[in-house]
Write an enzyme that holds these catalytic residues in place. Structure first.
Site, mmCIF file in Angstrom:
data_model
loop_
_atom_site.group_PDB
_atom_site.id
_atom_site.type_symbol
_atom_site.label_atom_id
_atom_site.label_comp_id
_atom_site.label_asym_id
_atom_site.label_seq_id
_atom_site.Cartn_x
_atom_site.Cartn_y
_atom_site.Cartn_z
ATOM 1 N N SER A 154 -32.889 5.916 15.755
ATOM 2 C CA SER A 154 -33.688 5.787 14.533
ATOM 3 C C SER A 154 -35.166 5.667 14.874
ATOM 4 O O SER A 154 -35.542 5.028 15.861
ATOM 5 C CB SER A 154 -33.237 4.534 13.770
ATOM 6 O OG SER A 154 -34.154 4.220 12.749
ATOM 7 N N LEU A 159 -36.204 11.217 12.501
ATOM 8 C CA LEU A 159 -37.617 11.124 12.129
ATOM 9 C C LEU A 159 -37.812 10.750 10.673
ATOM 10 O O LEU A 159 -37.234 11.375 9.773
ATOM 11 C CB LEU A 159 -38.285 12.492 12.384
ATOM 12 C CG LEU A 159 -39.790 12.544 12.160
ATOM 13 C CD1 LEU A 159 -40.532 11.745 13.237
ATOM 14 C CD2 LEU A 159 -40.286 13.993 12.140
ATOM 15 N N TYR A 160 -38.655 9.740 10.445
ATOM 16 C CA TYR A 160 -39.203 9.477 9.116
ATOM 17 C C TYR A 160 -40.647 9.945 9.125
ATOM 18 O O TYR A 160 -41.368 9.715 10.114
ATOM 19 C CB TYR A 160 -39.150 7.977 8.797
ATOM 20 C CG TYR A 160 -37.786 7.514 8.317
ATOM 21 C CD1 TYR A 160 -37.148 8.176 7.273
ATOM 22 C CD2 TYR A 160 -37.156 6.425 8.884
ATOM 23 C CE1 TYR A 160 -35.898 7.767 6.819
ATOM 24 C CE2 TYR A 160 -35.908 6.002 8.433
ATOM 25 C CZ TYR A 160 -35.295 6.688 7.405
ATOM 26 O OH TYR A 160 -34.062 6.292 6.956
ATOM 27 N N THR A 179 -34.961 13.100 8.453
ATOM 28 C CA THR A 179 -34.224 12.541 7.309
ATOM 29 C C THR A 179 -34.951 12.900 6.016
ATOM 30 O O THR A 179 -36.147 12.633 5.876
ATOM 31 C CB THR A 179 -34.089 11.014 7.461
ATOM 32 O OG1 THR A 179 -33.350 10.758 8.657
ATOM 33 C CG2 THR A 179 -33.348 10.396 6.285
ATOM 34 N N LYS A 231 -31.391 15.984 7.934
ATOM 35 C CA LYS A 231 -30.326 15.004 7.691
ATOM 36 C C LYS A 231 -30.423 14.528 6.249
ATOM 37 O O LYS A 231 -31.457 13.982 5.844
ATOM 38 C CB LYS A 231 -30.502 13.815 8.644
ATOM 39 C CG LYS A 231 -29.536 12.668 8.405
ATOM 40 C CD LYS A 231 -29.736 11.564 9.441
ATOM 41 C CE LYS A 231 -28.751 10.426 9.277
ATOM 42 N NZ LYS A 231 -29.062 9.549 8.142
ATOM 43 N N HIS A 250 -26.552 9.150 3.529
ATOM 44 C CA HIS A 250 -27.169 7.955 4.112
ATOM 45 C C HIS A 250 -26.196 6.766 4.056
ATOM 46 O O HIS A 250 -26.598 5.616 3.869
ATOM 47 C CB HIS A 250 -28.464 7.627 3.361
ATOM 48 C CG HIS A 250 -29.547 7.044 4.208
ATOM 49 N ND1 HIS A 250 -30.679 7.732 4.570
ATOM 50 C CD2 HIS A 250 -29.669 5.813 4.766
ATOM 51 C CE1 HIS A 250 -31.464 6.942 5.298
ATOM 52 N NE2 HIS A 250 -30.856 5.764 5.445
ATOM 53 N N ARG A 282 -26.412 4.613 0.886
ATOM 54 C CA ARG A 282 -27.463 3.591 0.804
ATOM 55 C C ARG A 282 -28.675 4.033 0.006
ATOM 56 O O ARG A 282 -29.577 3.245 -0.233
ATOM 57 C CB ARG A 282 -27.916 3.208 2.223
ATOM 58 C CG ARG A 282 -26.848 2.526 3.018
ATOM 59 C CD ARG A 282 -27.143 2.549 4.510
ATOM 60 N NE ARG A 282 -28.222 1.716 4.965
ATOM 61 C CZ ARG A 282 -28.149 0.399 5.153
ATOM 62 N NH1 ARG A 282 -27.003 -0.216 4.894
ATOM 63 N NH2 ARG A 282 -29.195 -0.280 5.596
ATOM 64 N N GLY A 312 -22.027 5.636 11.713
ATOM 65 C CA GLY A 312 -23.122 4.700 11.469
ATOM 66 C C GLY A 312 -22.707 3.260 11.672
ATOM 67 O O GLY A 312 -22.799 2.704 12.774
HETATM 68 C C1 LIG Z 1 -27.794 -0.377 8.743
HETATM 69 C C2 LIG Z 1 -28.070 1.103 8.631
HETATM 70 C C3 LIG Z 1 -29.303 1.575 9.012
HETATM 71 C C4 LIG Z 1 -29.559 2.946 8.906
HETATM 72 N N1 LIG Z 1 -30.755 3.411 9.367
HETATM 73 C C5 LIG Z 1 -31.016 4.724 9.290
HETATM 74 C C6 LIG Z 1 -32.228 5.243 9.787
HETATM 75 O O1 LIG Z 1 -33.049 4.535 10.340
HETATM 76 N N2 LIG Z 1 -32.446 6.556 9.645
HETATM 77 C C7 LIG Z 1 -31.540 7.387 9.031
HETATM 78 O O2 LIG Z 1 -31.785 8.589 8.907
HETATM 79 N N3 LIG Z 1 -30.357 6.930 8.599
HETATM 80 C C8 LIG Z 1 -30.083 5.635 8.713
HETATM 81 N N4 LIG Z 1 -28.887 5.155 8.281
HETATM 82 C C9 LIG Z 1 -27.864 6.090 7.774
HETATM 83 C C10 LIG Z 1 -26.956 6.562 8.931
HETATM 84 O O3 LIG Z 1 -27.673 7.393 9.800
HETATM 85 C C11 LIG Z 1 -25.762 7.355 8.436
HETATM 86 O O4 LIG Z 1 -26.195 8.363 7.568
HETATM 87 C C12 LIG Z 1 -24.703 6.488 7.731
HETATM 88 O O5 LIG Z 1 -24.697 5.175 8.231
HETATM 89 C C13 LIG Z 1 -23.330 7.114 7.910
HETATM 90 O O6 LIG Z 1 -22.375 6.411 7.187
HETATM 91 P P1 LIG Z 1 -21.381 5.306 7.816
HETATM 92 O O7 LIG Z 1 -22.196 4.083 8.048
HETATM 93 O O8 LIG Z 1 -20.370 5.143 6.743
HETATM 94 O O9 LIG Z 1 -20.805 5.871 9.104
HETATM 95 C C14 LIG Z 1 -28.593 3.813 8.379
HETATM 96 C C15 LIG Z 1 -27.348 3.319 7.999
HETATM 97 C C16 LIG Z 1 -27.075 1.969 8.125
HETATM 98 C C17 LIG Z 1 -25.727 1.453 7.733
HETATM 99 C C1 LIG Z 2 -38.012 5.409 5.025
HETATM 100 C C2 LIG Z 2 -36.880 4.495 4.737
HETATM 101 C C3 LIG Z 2 -36.516 3.650 5.874
HETATM 102 C C4 LIG Z 2 -35.186 3.051 5.713
HETATM 103 C C5 LIG Z 2 -34.867 2.096 6.805
HETATM 104 C C6 LIG Z 2 -33.708 2.385 7.614
HETATM 105 C C7 LIG Z 2 -32.631 3.033 6.865
HETATM 106 O O1 LIG Z 2 -32.548 4.236 6.856
HETATM 107 C C8 LIG Z 2 -31.661 2.269 6.135
HETATM 108 O O2 LIG Z 2 -30.739 2.873 5.571
HETATM 109 O O3 LIG Z 2 -31.769 1.034 6.058
#
Ligand SMILES: Cc1cc2nc3c(=O)[nH]c(=O)nc-3n(C[C@H](O)[C@H](O)[C@H](O)COP(=O)(O)O)c2cc1C
Ligand SMILES: CCCCCCC(=O)C(=O)O
Length: 364
Positions: free
Chosen positions: A105, A127-128, A154, A231, A255, A258, A309
């Site tokens: 991340s 990448l953000y 992303t 993504k 995501h 989320r 994830g």
């Molecule tokens: C705690 C947490 C943090 C995450 N942080 C990021 C992130 O920094 N960047 C991103 O593109 N996706 C992030 N994601 C999304 C994951 O990359 C992924 O899409 C997702 O967790 C997949 O679903 P799963 O948790 O059911 O396996 C995050 C997910 C979680 C649960």
């Molecule tokens: C630009 C949004 C950052 C989100 C922080 C990390 C993440 O992806 C998450 O789901 O939490």
């Protein structure tokens, strides 16, 4: 003894502090999509073939230009040092041990350089895009200089989804941790909260560029010397635009439920996206993958590989590098067994005919 991936989560529920546990497990609003990501896998059945000589089953496959031991890879999740003191360093070492890919991340609590130093395995950077484009450019260049093999941009996060537990907890990154990819000048201060929101949402609103558009995809591609993937694709329309934009792959992702609640599960839209790209670029998937049979179903519907994830976070919390390795071993063995029982000796043997709707009734 943990027998399945959910056991790692149950352990974390008993032992991880509330701020981190809720941040990791929560989804947006009513978490309809979080649940649907799991349930939609259960509505698909596997159509096994028999008498196929499965005395030797191989899960080896290719991820872009790289060989990996398995199509089960590690999704980017932010702030892994809340789960374990070694955080992303431990995850990267486990990924290398099991010859799979880790996506780091942008919001990691270990820097790009430290993760590269910890592990020579296959790594991509998630990448953000910051309002400050120089910050963004530096992330891309540092990843490339450190040997990261691809950028996963992303595209589903112009703003942060509304995660109710984080709002109630006033989520904060513990003060001993930092977003390690940013200099002290632009170091993320994810702490405290504004009224009615989490500290994270406030940080995103101040730093992340909600004007992100297809023009910025071209800009990222103009800087990157490595493949660029998108993504967060969920529709055929956007998948076709991604192909036109010349990206090197798409990750079907919501995501982990989320961001916007009530979007479909990823497995439900995988085939739509797969058909839309028409073989031009590889399609990957994440979201709710917890079983070897889930992986099998995703591959049958067109995914080249899947990403995990939350299970990585629970396993990391359990036992650091060894925990993530154990979790990968468990789901990889489930995949190997599913392949054997469905009559597939290699990943290439898994086809569309191997999966169908659960309530499939033969025509009389
Ligand atoms: C705690 C947490 C943090 C995450 N942080 C990021 C992130 O920094 N960047 C991103 O593109 N996706 C992030 N994601 C999304 C994951 O990359 C992924 O899409 C997702 O967790 C997949 O679903 P799963 O948790 O059911 O396996 C995050 C997910 C979680 C649960
Ligand atoms: C630009 C949004 C950052 C989100 C922080 C990390 C993440 O992806 C998450 O789901 O939490």
């Amino acid at each position: 003894m943990f027998a399945c991936l959910d056991d790692f989560e149950r352990h974390a529920e008993r032992t991880l502090d509330r701020n981190a546990l809720d941040y990791y497990r929560s989804g947006a609003q009513d978490m309809v999509t979080v649940r649907e990501n799991r349930r939609a896998f259960d509505r698909l059945c596997i159509r096994p073939r028999v008498l196929r000589d499965v005395s030797s089953v191989s899960t080896v496959t290719r991820l872009l230009d790289h060989s990996v031991a398995s199509p089960i890879c590690i999704a980017p999740t932010a702030m892994q040092r809340m789960a374990h003191p070694e955080g992303e360093l431990a995850t990267a070492r486990a990924a290398e041990r099991r010859a799979t890919c880790m996506v780091l991340s942008s919001w990691s609590t270990a820097s790009i350089e430290d993760v590269a130093h910890a592990s020579a395995g296959l790594k991509w950077l998630q990448l953000y895009v910051y309002k400050d484009r120089e910050t963004t450019r530096r992330l891309i260049e540092r990843a490339q200089d450190s040997g990261f093999a691809a950028i996963a941009l992303t595209v589903d996060t112009p703003e942060l989804g509304r995660r109710l537990p984080d709002i109630r907890n006033r989520f904060r990154l513990p003060p001993h941790l930092t977003m390690a990819n940013f200099s002290s000048a632009d170091k993320a201060q994810v702490g405290g909260s504004e009224e009615g929101n989490s500290g994270l949402a406030a940080y995103v609103a101040s730093q992340i560029d909600p004007s992100l558009s297809w023009a910025d995809v071209a800009w990222v591609k103009s800087i990157a010397r490595v493949p660029v993937l998108l993504k967060g694709i969920l529709t055929a329309e956007d998948a076709r635009l991604a192909v036109q934009a010349g990206v090197d792959g798409v990750i079907v992702s919501n995501h982990g439920g989320r961001q916007i609640d009530s979007v479909p599960s990823t497995i439900a839209v995988l085939e739509e996206v797969f058909c839309a790209v028409n073989g031009a670029i590889p399609v990957f998937l994440d979201g709710g993958v917890r079983r070897g049979t889930d992986v099998f179903k995703a591959l049958a519907l067109g995914a080249r590989a899947v990403f995990l994830g939350r299970p990585v976070l629970w396993a990391l919390h359990y036992k650091g590098e060894d925990g993530v390795t154990e979790m990968l071993d468990l789901i990889n063995e489930e995949l190997r067994l599913a392949m054997a029982l469905a009559g597939c000796a290699s990943i290439a043997d898994i086809t569309r005919q191997h999966v169908g709707p659960l309530a499939h009734l033969p025509r009389l």
